[in-house]
Design a protein around this motif. Structure first.
Motif, PDB file in Angstrom:
ATOM      1  N   PHE A 107      47.665  82.768  50.619  1.00  0.00           N
ATOM      2  CA  PHE A 107      48.806  83.656  50.801  1.00  0.00           C
ATOM      3  C   PHE A 107      48.751  84.735  49.720  1.00  0.00           C
ATOM      4  CE2 PHE A 107      53.433  84.702  50.695  1.00  0.00           C
ATOM      5  CZ  PHE A 107      53.571  85.020  52.036  1.00  0.00           C
ATOM      6  N   PRO A 108      48.929  86.009  50.100  1.00  0.00           N
ATOM      7  CA  PRO A 108      48.741  87.106  49.143  1.00  0.00           C
ATOM      8  C   PRO A 108      49.577  87.000  47.878  1.00  0.00           C
ATOM      9  CG  PRO A 108      48.862  87.957  51.369  1.00  0.00           C
ATOM     10  CD  PRO A 108      49.189  86.502  51.453  1.00  0.00           C
ATOM     11  N   LEU A 109      50.752  86.395  47.980  1.00  0.00           N
ATOM     12  CA  LEU A 109      51.603  86.249  46.791  1.00  0.00           C
ATOM     13  C   LEU A 109      51.652  84.785  46.376  1.00  0.00           C
ATOM     14  CD1 LEU A 109      54.609  88.602  47.578  1.00  0.00           C
ATOM     15  CD2 LEU A 109      52.631  89.046  46.136  1.00  0.00           C
ATOM     16  N   LYS A 110      51.342  84.530  45.126  1.00  0.00           N
ATOM     17  CA  LYS A 110      51.344  83.166  44.626  1.00  0.00           C
ATOM     18  C   LYS A 110      52.696  82.823  43.999  1.00  0.00           C
ATOM     19  CE  LYS A 110      46.374  83.159  43.615  1.00  0.00           C
ATOM     20  NZ  LYS A 110      45.333  82.959  42.582  1.00  0.00           N
ATOM     21  N   ASP A 111      52.951  81.528  43.904  1.00  0.00           N
ATOM     22  CA  ASP A 111      54.125  81.017  43.196  1.00  0.00           C
ATOM     23  C   ASP A 111      55.435  81.562  43.756  1.00  0.00           C
ATOM     24  OD1 ASP A 111      52.377  79.662  41.446  1.00  0.00           O
ATOM     25  OD2 ASP A 111      52.188  81.455  40.201  1.00  0.00           O
ATOM     26  N   VAL A 112      55.506  81.749  45.093  1.00  0.00           N
ATOM     27  CA  VAL A 112      56.768  82.199  45.677  1.00  0.00           C
ATOM     28  C   VAL A 112      57.711  81.023  45.924  1.00  0.00           C
ATOM     29  CG1 VAL A 112      55.759  84.228  46.751  1.00  0.00           C
ATOM     30  CG2 VAL A 112      55.812  82.075  48.016  1.00  0.00           C
ATOM     31  N   GLY A 113      57.183  79.801  45.845  1.00  0.00           N
ATOM     32  CA  GLY A 113      58.022  78.636  46.051  1.00  0.00           C
ATOM     33  C   GLY A 113      58.306  78.377  47.525  1.00  0.00           C
ATOM     34  N   PRO A 114      58.986  77.284  47.835  1.00  0.00           N
ATOM     35  CA  PRO A 114      59.294  76.941  49.226  1.00  0.00           C
ATOM     36  C   PRO A 114      60.293  77.927  49.837  1.00  0.00           C
ATOM     37  CG  PRO A 114      60.392  75.419  47.731  1.00  0.00           C
ATOM     38  CD  PRO A 114      59.484  76.254  46.885  1.00  0.00           C
ATOM     39  N   GLN A 115      60.022  78.307  51.075  1.00  0.00           N
ATOM     40  CA  GLN A 115      60.892  79.232  51.800  1.00  0.00           C
ATOM     41  C   GLN A 115      61.649  78.479  52.889  1.00  0.00           C
ATOM     42  OE1 GLN A 115      60.934  82.618  50.633  1.00  0.00           O
ATOM     43  NE2 GLN A 115      59.816  81.407  49.103  1.00  0.00           N
ATOM     44  N   LYS A 116      62.945  78.673  52.929  1.00  0.00           N
ATOM     45  CA  LYS A 116      63.754  78.017  53.962  1.00  0.00           C
ATOM     46  C   LYS A 116      63.638  78.756  55.290  1.00  0.00           C
ATOM     47  CE  LYS A 116      66.733  75.275  55.808  1.00  0.00           C
ATOM     48  NZ  LYS A 116      68.160  75.352  55.495  1.00  0.00           N
ATOM     49  N   CYS A 117      63.512  80.100  55.240  1.00  0.00           N
ATOM     50  CA  CYS A 117      63.422  80.924  56.442  1.00  0.00           C
ATOM     51  C   CYS A 117      62.289  81.930  56.302  1.00  0.00           C
ATOM     52  CB  CYS A 117      64.719  81.696  56.689  1.00  0.00           C
ATOM     53  SG  CYS A 117      66.205  80.710  56.785  1.00  0.00           S
ATOM     54  N   MET A 118      61.607  82.199  57.400  1.00  0.00           N
ATOM     55  CA  MET A 118      60.601  83.257  57.444  1.00  0.00           C
ATOM     56  C   MET A 118      60.630  83.870  58.837  1.00  0.00           C
ATOM     57  SD  MET A 118      57.277  81.759  55.435  1.00  0.00           S
ATOM     58  CE  MET A 118      56.920  80.593  56.756  1.00  0.00           C
ATOM     59  N   ALA A 119      60.351  85.176  58.909  1.00  0.00           N
ATOM     60  CA  ALA A 119      60.337  85.831  60.223  1.00  0.00           C
ATOM     61  C   ALA A 119      59.506  87.097  60.169  1.00  0.00           C
ATOM     62  CB  ALA A 119      61.757  86.163  60.667  1.00  0.00           C
ATOM     63  N   PHE A 120      58.756  87.343  61.250  1.00  0.00           N
ATOM     64  CA  PHE A 120      58.087  88.618  61.444  1.00  0.00           C
ATOM     65  C   PHE A 120      59.003  89.518  62.257  1.00  0.00           C
ATOM     66  CE2 PHE A 120      54.213  86.122  60.626  1.00  0.00           C
ATOM     67  CZ  PHE A 120      53.507  87.000  59.799  1.00  0.00           C
ATOM     68  N   SER A 121      58.957  90.818  61.971  1.00  0.00           N
ATOM     69  CA  SER A 121      59.710  91.770  62.776  1.00  0.00           C
ATOM     70  C   SER A 121      59.139  91.810  64.183  1.00  0.00           C
ATOM     71  CB  SER A 121      59.683  93.157  62.130  1.00  0.00           C
ATOM     72  OG  SER A 121      58.348  93.622  62.012  1.00  0.00           O
ATOM     73  N   VAL A 122      59.958  92.279  65.121  1.00  0.00           N
ATOM     74  CA  VAL A 122      59.543  92.308  66.519  1.00  0.00           C
ATOM     75  C   VAL A 122      58.307  93.174  66.716  1.00  0.00           C
ATOM     76  CG1 VAL A 122      60.263  92.913  68.859  1.00  0.00           C
ATOM     77  CG2 VAL A 122      61.899  91.853  67.291  1.00  0.00           C
ATOM     78  N   ASP A 123      58.200  94.267  65.957  1.00  0.00           N
ATOM     79  CA  ASP A 123      57.026  95.138  66.076  1.00  0.00           C
ATOM     80  C   ASP A 123      55.846  94.666  65.237  1.00  0.00           C
ATOM     81  OD1 ASP A 123      57.730  95.779  63.476  1.00  0.00           O
ATOM     82  OD2 ASP A 123      58.239  97.873  63.904  1.00  0.00           O
ATOM     83  N   GLY A 124      56.022  93.584  64.490  1.00  0.00           N
ATOM     84  CA  GLY A 124      54.930  93.002  63.713  1.00  0.00           C
ATOM     85  C   GLY A 124      54.600  93.720  62.424  1.00  0.00           C
ATOM     86  N   SER A 125      55.408  94.691  62.021  1.00  0.00           N
ATOM     87  CA  SER A 125      55.085  95.502  60.842  1.00  0.00           C
ATOM     88  C   SER A 125      55.661  94.950  59.548  1.00  0.00           C
ATOM     89  CB  SER A 125      55.582  96.933  61.034  1.00  0.00           C
ATOM     90  OG  SER A 125      57.006  96.979  61.060  1.00  0.00           O
ATOM     91  N   LYS A 126      56.517  93.912  59.644  1.00  0.00           N
ATOM     92  CA  LYS A 126      57.168  93.391  58.451  1.00  0.00           C
ATOM     93  C   LYS A 126      57.250  91.868  58.497  1.00  0.00           C
ATOM     94  CE  LYS A 126      59.998  97.554  57.860  1.00  0.00           C
ATOM     95  NZ  LYS A 126      59.463  98.261  59.062  1.00  0.00           N
ATOM     96  N   LEU A 127      57.245  91.277  57.307  1.00  0.00           N
ATOM     97  CA  LEU A 127      57.454  89.841  57.143  1.00  0.00           C
ATOM     98  C   LEU A 127      58.595  89.643  56.156  1.00  0.00           C
ATOM     99  CD1 LEU A 127      56.649  86.787  57.362  1.00  0.00           C
ATOM    100  CD2 LEU A 127      55.077  87.209  55.448  1.00  0.00           C
ATOM    101  N   ALA A 128      59.574  88.847  56.548  1.00  0.00           N
ATOM    102  CA  ALA A 128      60.699  88.531  55.665  1.00  0.00           C
ATOM    103  C   ALA A 128      60.664  87.060  55.295  1.00  0.00           C
ATOM    104  CB  ALA A 128      62.025  88.860  56.343  1.00  0.00           C
TER     105      ALA A 128
END
Length: 311
Positions: A107-128
């Motif tokens: 994963f490009p970013l290390k040490d982000v810790g556990p994520q409760k929620c993740m989602a890609f935008s409908v157009d695929g240009s963003k990750l939250a």
């Protein structure tokens, strides 16, 4: 669900659809034995029988301990991100039908810790991503350039969803608060609620007509489905549908149906146009808090942690 050693009980922790061309969709399932071993398995889907293949088409076993918490699949179906109790992993998918392979990448970013929620935008240009610690991050995809980095966005994340045009992202907190983020610059708006209301789950409309935000609101012992006008972020109405506390919400890709999973294992499907229950499935997962619920990209069925339910 069994796997490996027959004496070990394996439990599904989360699952998600993988959209594929010609409706040859797949399902990725994360399971754990509750101790030191966890894995991801990819199954093919048969639209005729609305069932998964009897055995996985591909498997990945985590080398380190920790259970999968949530999975976000890119709209192309070529990548997905899996958050575990120890961090995040990126996977790339290759092949078709019976020759499916997927590889784990750092994963490009290390040490982000556990994520409760993740989602890609409908157009695929963003990750939250929304952390257990309340940290909100919004990235460009696939460059992973940070658009928003807000360490104290929530007490702890509960749910999130992108609007159909990918312009907004809604997020909710375990303390009942809800915020709307403009994805171009990260400017937030907090939804107004009464002191006795907790906003818990959120989904944007997806039918391409007048856009709304749907949320569940827990008000004492009452569970309400609320509708918000996204031009003003004002609540325009609410209705009592599934009359019990909810744990998960999903919306079909065509925006015609919402689904709610309850904390004791029921699933109800709501016709959005009428805001009425289309079907109610009791005891789908008897006495169990439903943690994963998602509509098939093309068929009229829902994928939960263990089974698919027709409606």
């Amino acid at each position: 669900m069994d796997g490996g050693d027959a004496t070990v009980e394996w439990k599904v922790t989360c699952a998600s659809w993988i959209k594929r061309p010609e409706n040859a969709h797949l399902v990725v399932i994360a399971k754990s034995n509750g101790t030191s071993s966890s894995s991801l398995e990819i199954f093919s889907f048969d639209p005729i029988t609305a069932s998964l293949s009897t055995s996985p088409k591909a498997t990945y076993v985590f080398e380190e301990s920790g259970n999968a918490v949530c999975i976000a699949v890119h709209p192309t179906g070529d990548d997905f991100v899996c958050s575990t109790t120890t961090g995040c992993k990126l996977f790339e998918l290759y092949g078709h039908e019976d020759n499916i392979k997927f590889v784990c990448k750092e994963f490009p970013l290390k040490d982000v810790g556990p994520q409760k929620c993740m989602a890609f935008s409908v157009d695929g240009s963003k990750l939250a991503t929304g952390g257990v610690d309340g940290h909100f991050r919004l990235f460009e995809w696939p460059t992973m350039r940070i658009i928003v980095d807000e360490p104290k966005a929530h007490k702890s994340f509960r749910d999130m969803d992108f609007s159909l045009d990918s312009e907004f992202l809604a997020s909710t907190s375990t303390d009942g608060a809800a915020r709307i983020w403009k994805t171009s610059d990260g400017v937030p708006v907090t939804l107004t609620r009464n002191s006795d209301e907790n906003i818990e789950l959120c989904r944007f409309s997806k039918d391409g007509t007048k856009p709304f935000l749907f949320t569940t609101i827990q008000k004492g012992n009452k569970t309400l489905m609320a509708v918000w006008d996204i031009s003003t972020w004002k609540k325009i109405g609410h209705k009592s549908l599934l009359k019990k506390p909810t744990s998960i919400m999903s919306i079909s890709l065509d925006g015609k149906y919402l689904a709610l999973g309850s904390k004791d294992g029921d699933v109800c499907v709501i016709e959005v146009k009428k805001m009425e229950i289309s079907s109610l499935h009791r005891r789908v997962h008897l006495g169990t808090n439903i943690t994963s619920l998602e509509f098939c990209p093309s068929e009229r069925c829902i994928n939960g942690p263990v089974t698919a339910t027709d409606y």
